[in-house]
Write a protein that holds these residues in place. Structure first.
Motif, PDB file in Angstrom:
ATOM      1  N   LYS A 180     -10.000  -2.306  -3.591  1.00 23.02           N
ATOM      2  CA  LYS A 180      -9.423  -1.506  -4.422  1.00 23.02           C
ATOM      3  C   LYS A 180      -8.669  -0.163  -3.760  1.00 23.02           C
ATOM      4  O   LYS A 180      -7.515  -0.001  -3.952  1.00 23.02           O
ATOM      5  CB  LYS A 180     -10.133  -1.031  -5.879  1.00 23.02           C
ATOM      6  CG  LYS A 180     -10.442  -2.380  -6.623  1.00 23.02           C
ATOM      7  CD  LYS A 180      -9.362  -3.301  -7.173  1.00 23.02           C
ATOM      8  CE  LYS A 180      -9.974  -4.606  -7.960  1.00 23.02           C
ATOM      9  NZ  LYS A 180      -8.942  -5.333  -8.173  1.00 23.02           N
ATOM     10  N   VAL A 181      -9.519   0.418  -3.242  1.00 25.58           N
ATOM     11  CA  VAL A 181      -9.224   1.694  -2.507  1.00 25.58           C
ATOM     12  C   VAL A 181      -8.190   1.557  -1.371  1.00 25.58           C
ATOM     13  O   VAL A 181      -7.309   2.293  -1.355  1.00 25.58           O
ATOM     14  CB  VAL A 181     -10.376   2.322  -1.919  1.00 25.58           C
ATOM     15  CG1 VAL A 181     -10.173   3.488  -0.951  1.00 25.58           C
ATOM     16  CG2 VAL A 181     -11.297   3.044  -3.014  1.00 25.58           C
ATOM     17  N   MET A 182      -8.441   0.477  -0.601  1.00 27.29           N
ATOM     18  CA  MET A 182      -7.636   0.092   0.472  1.00 27.29           C
ATOM     19  C   MET A 182      -6.242  -0.283  -0.184  1.00 27.29           C
ATOM     20  O   MET A 182      -5.094   0.036   0.523  1.00 27.29           O
ATOM     21  CB  MET A 182      -8.231  -1.185   1.469  1.00 27.29           C
ATOM     22  CG  MET A 182      -9.352  -0.654   2.268  1.00 27.29           C
ATOM     23  SD  MET A 182     -10.067  -2.164   3.188  1.00 27.29           S
ATOM     24  CE  MET A 182      -8.694  -2.638   4.013  1.00 27.29           C
ATOM     25  N   ASN A 183      -6.318  -0.894  -1.363  1.00 31.23           N
ATOM     26  CA  ASN A 183      -4.965  -1.459  -1.717  1.00 31.23           C
ATOM     27  C   ASN A 183      -4.146  -0.170  -2.381  1.00 31.23           C
ATOM     28  O   ASN A 183      -2.845  -0.337  -2.286  1.00 31.23           O
ATOM     29  CB  ASN A 183      -5.049  -2.555  -2.623  1.00 31.23           C
ATOM     30  CG  ASN A 183      -5.283  -3.978  -2.188  1.00 31.23           C
ATOM     31  OD1 ASN A 183      -4.141  -4.638  -1.637  1.00 31.23           O
ATOM     32  ND2 ASN A 183      -6.420  -4.330  -1.790  1.00 31.23           N
ATOM     33  N   LEU A 184      -4.840   0.668  -3.016  1.00 32.27           N
ATOM     34  CA  LEU A 184      -4.152   1.837  -3.691  1.00 32.27           C
ATOM     35  C   LEU A 184      -3.645   2.966  -2.509  1.00 32.27           C
ATOM     36  O   LEU A 184      -2.526   3.649  -2.727  1.00 32.27           O
ATOM     37  CB  LEU A 184      -5.366   2.683  -4.412  1.00 32.27           C
ATOM     38  CG  LEU A 184      -5.727   1.906  -5.752  1.00 32.27           C
ATOM     39  CD1 LEU A 184      -6.725   2.882  -6.344  1.00 32.27           C
ATOM     40  CD2 LEU A 184      -4.511   1.992  -6.698  1.00 32.27           C
ATOM     41  N   ARG A 185      -4.305   2.548  -1.195  1.00 34.51           N
ATOM     42  CA  ARG A 185      -3.794   3.588  -0.163  1.00 34.51           C
ATOM     43  C   ARG A 185      -2.864   3.007   0.653  1.00 34.51           C
ATOM     44  O   ARG A 185      -2.418   3.694   1.684  1.00 34.51           O
ATOM     45  CB  ARG A 185      -5.098   3.929   0.617  1.00 34.51           C
ATOM     46  CG  ARG A 185      -6.002   4.886  -0.159  1.00 34.51           C
ATOM     47  CD  ARG A 185      -7.056   5.460   0.540  1.00 34.51           C
ATOM     48  NE  ARG A 185      -7.947   6.193  -0.021  1.00 34.51           N
ATOM     49  CZ  ARG A 185      -9.178   6.786   0.384  1.00 34.51           C
ATOM     50  NH1 ARG A 185      -9.616   6.385   1.709  1.00 34.51           N
ATOM     51  NH2 ARG A 185      -9.940   7.551  -0.383  1.00 34.51           N
ATOM     52  N   ASP A 186      -2.430   1.779   0.583  1.00 33.03           N
ATOM     53  CA  ASP A 186      -1.535   0.897   1.358  1.00 33.03           C
ATOM     54  C   ASP A 186      -0.090   1.630   1.056  1.00 33.03           C
ATOM     55  O   ASP A 186       0.428   1.490   0.131  1.00 33.03           O
ATOM     56  CB  ASP A 186      -1.559  -0.594   0.866  1.00 33.03           C
ATOM     57  CG  ASP A 186      -0.726  -1.356   1.786  1.00 33.03           C
ATOM     58  OD1 ASP A 186      -0.272  -0.955   2.749  1.00 33.03           O
ATOM     59  OD2 ASP A 186      -0.568  -2.544   1.759  1.00 33.03           O
ATOM     60  N   ASN A 189       2.827  -0.541   0.082  1.00 30.88           N
ATOM     61  CA  ASN A 189       2.697  -0.946  -1.360  1.00 30.88           C
ATOM     62  C   ASN A 189       2.422   0.248  -2.359  1.00 30.88           C
ATOM     63  O   ASN A 189       1.389   0.336  -3.013  1.00 30.88           O
ATOM     64  CB  ASN A 189       1.678  -1.928  -1.643  1.00 30.88           C
ATOM     65  CG  ASN A 189       1.987  -2.791  -2.997  1.00 30.88           C
ATOM     66  OD1 ASN A 189       2.952  -2.532  -3.786  1.00 30.88           O
ATOM     67  ND2 ASN A 189       1.123  -3.464  -3.378  1.00 30.88           N
ATOM     68  N   PRO A 190       3.224   1.341  -2.157  1.00 38.21           N
ATOM     69  CA  PRO A 190       3.121   2.618  -3.282  1.00 38.21           C
ATOM     70  C   PRO A 190       3.231   2.232  -4.700  1.00 38.21           C
ATOM     71  O   PRO A 190       2.914   2.963  -5.495  1.00 38.21           O
ATOM     72  CB  PRO A 190       4.260   3.481  -2.653  1.00 38.21           C
ATOM     73  CG  PRO A 190       5.334   2.668  -2.028  1.00 38.21           C
ATOM     74  CD  PRO A 190       4.610   1.625  -1.504  1.00 38.21           C
TER      75      PRO A 190
END
Length: 287
Positions: A180-186, A189-190
């Motif tokens: 989840k953290v990695m995807n939120l920081r991508d 993909n803001p």
């Protein structure tokens, strides 16, 4: 439900405006004003995903009135989510514990002299690890577009939903948090982070979203393309094909080849021929 039906109907009309490139039409603000008059509940918001539709329209439209109404709707719906988060936060028992976040954001045992953002009863998993995970999620939710936004409550709600899936702070729980953290920081993909912040994607839904669902539209297209190519490769590899000496391999110069023909385009267009060199394994295609 009549209300849910009305919201879905308006949602479809808004989606059509965006799809047709008509997000600047007068009808966009009319539809948003109709939404504003409806007594939309958190349940309806989650079932219809109308918040996401309105947010997409807001970004697609250049009309000031459309953007103002859309932002107003999203802000009002976010209050519903915030109210739910506060109720959940009160239901989580607190206990003194501590944590330290390593420089590479790995989840490790905390030291005793650090202050945890949120703590839990010991029989609810490792309190310090859970607190650290909340901090990681909260840090990931901080946005340049929302410098004054406090993500503490929503981070706690997301972590709690993930914890409830595993009932433990085991390796599966930690891997889910990291995902989840990695995807939120991508940075590619803001929009995902923004939708979570605005409450369009609820903590419950976000906690259960797969990697495919969290991916950006661009990444989804890329994955689809890779999958389709892999399927074609597999189909060709498992099919012997028709032996022929008609084709000369550009790699080894031999004519010991087989070929297959696949309809990769519309039915009224010629089939694509895939050629395989038995001698060196080279594969190519031509129309």
């Amino acid at each position: 439900m009549p209300l849910e039906h009305d919201v879905l109907n308006l949602s479809r009309q808004l989606e059509k405006l965006v799809a047709d490139g008509n997000s600047n039409n007068e009808s966009a603000s009319d539809l948003l004003n109709q939404l504003k008059k409806l007594p939309i509940t958190l349940d309806i918001l989650q079932k219809t995903r109308i918040g996401m539709t309105v947010n997409v329209l807001r970004k697609a439209s250049d009309r000031e009135d459309v953007q103002i109404i859309a932002k107003s709707l999203i802000k009002s719906w976010k209050k519903l989510l915030d109210s739910q988060d506060k109720v959940k936060a009160k239901s989580i028992p607190e206990n003194d514990s501590s944590t330290v976040i390593s420089s590479n954001q790995d989840i490790k045992k905390p030291s005793s002299n650090s202050v945890a953002m949120k703590s839990f009863n010991k029989n609810k998993g490792d309190a310090a690890v859970r607190s650290q995970c909340q901090q990681m999620i909260a840090s990931s939710l901080k946005s340049e577009n929302n410098p004054d936004y406090d993500p503490t409550n929503i981070a706690a709600a997301i972590e709690n939903e993930i914890f409830m899936c595993f009932k433990d702070t085991n390796i599966k729980y930690r891997n889910k948090i990291k995902s989840k953290v990695m995807n939120l920081r991508d940075k590619r993909n803001p929009e995902l982070c923004q939708l979570v912040i605005e409450g369009v994607i609820t903590p419950e839904r976000f906690a259960k979203m797969t990697a495919e669902e969290m991916a950006s539209d661009e990444m989804k297209k890329e994955r689809k393309k890779i999958t389709e190519e892999a399927i074609k490769e597999h189909q060709l590899a498992t099919t012997a094909g028709t032996a022929t000496g008609q084709f000369k391999c550009g790699k080894c110069g031999k004519r010991n080849t087989t070929y297959n023909q696949v309809q990769t385009r519309s039915a009224d267009e010629p089939m694509t021929t895939f050629v395989y060199c038995i001698e060196c394994g080279n594969r190519w295609k031509f129309c």
